[in-house]
Write an enzyme that holds these catalytic residues in place. Sequence first.
Site, PDB file in Angstrom:
ATOM      1  CG  ASN A  10      38.078  39.963  34.741  1.00 26.87           C
ATOM      2  OD1 ASN A  10      39.087  40.000  34.277  1.00 26.87           O
ATOM      3  ND2 ASN A  10      37.798  39.805  36.118  1.00 26.87           N
ATOM      4  CE  LYS A  12      37.906  36.164  37.006  1.00 23.57           C
ATOM      5  NZ  LYS A  12      37.221  35.588  38.032  1.00 23.57           N
ATOM      6  CG  HIS A  96      37.661  41.332  40.326  1.00 22.48           C
ATOM      7  ND1 HIS A  96      37.892  40.005  40.992  1.00 22.48           N
ATOM      8  CD2 HIS A  96      36.546  40.836  39.335  1.00 22.48           C
ATOM      9  CE1 HIS A  96      37.122  39.060  40.587  1.00 22.48           C
ATOM     10  NE2 HIS A  96      36.454  39.446  39.390  1.00 22.48           N
ATOM     11  CD  GLU A  98      39.205  36.720  40.729  1.00 22.82           C
ATOM     12  OE1 GLU A  98      39.947  37.158  39.774  1.00 22.82           O
ATOM     13  OE2 GLU A  98      38.527  35.852  40.859  1.00 22.82           O
ATOM     14  N   GLY A 174      33.857  31.750  39.893  1.00 23.99           N
ATOM     15  CA  GLY A 174      34.758  30.633  39.409  1.00 23.99           C
ATOM     16  C   GLY A 174      34.171  29.121  40.130  1.00 23.99           C
ATOM     17  CB  SER A 211      29.283  30.661  38.194  1.00 21.58           C
ATOM     18  OG  SER A 211      30.417  30.408  38.792  1.00 21.58           O
ATOM     19  N   GLY A 233      35.317  33.044  33.410  1.00 25.77           N
ATOM     20  CA  GLY A 233      35.901  31.905  32.731  1.00 25.77           C
ATOM     21  C   GLY A 233      35.082  31.565  31.388  1.00 25.77           C
TER      22      GLY A 233
END
Length: 251
Positions: A10, A12, A96, A98, A174, A211, A233
């Site tokens: 992902n 983002k 998601h 977010e 994250g 993570s 990430g």
Amino acid sequence: MARVPLIAGNWKMYRTAADGAALARDLCRRLGSRGGVEVAVFPPFPALAAVGAALAGSAIALGAQDMHWEKEGAFTGAVSAGMLLDVGCRFVILGHSERRQHFGESDGTVQRKVRAALAAGLTPIVCVGETLGERDAGQPLAVVSRQVQAALEGVTGGDLPRLILAYEPVWAIGTGRTATPAQAQEVHAALRRLLGEHGGGSATRILYGGSVKPENALALLGQPDIDGALVGGASLVAEQFAQIVEAVPVA
Ligand code: 13P
């Protein structure tokens, strides 16, 4: 039933079309045609076409990070399942945390999107997960159960193998703080039981996200009910993403 592991990246709100295409080409070089595991990347909307072109002929699939439930209409800023299919997407991430946190996504809107994605022939990756407060209050299973029940309303048992769940504890996204393999496995097993009550479950893949890094991927992916990872990430760094793919225990 054997579930083919899926490693999903992902991206983002990172990477332009040109940068995304370069990252995709790098991934193609590193991953070649590794068997026994599925790989997909989820660039931002404006990069989908360029990344799709860069992935052409490879085994890496394309997906989007969200969609609207209607086919078309006066919905400024939104895109439909048909538009995502048209640009080469096979997958779409829905619900998601977010989107829930920053864009007012609710269990109800996730439910409408899941049905629309399945009807259009896209594979939805439905994200669920508890906040730190909810975990500290001892409620992780209650929260994810509510989210899954809502998302699956109107979905038949026969459709469950075409759907993917992703357990992403909000406190692990994250933050560098990962759920331990045992914590993740406990929730995944509960989700599997819930899918069973819904008439399916054994064929539905359940990904872990939060993570995930090359260092912790092996321990997480070795759990019996963890069928892959939804990586944020580390999916932006080709070397790290490739190492996570390589950590998948292939049967
Ligand atoms: P991180 O891997 O950056 O924690 O992000 C996880 C995530 O939200 C994937 O959807």
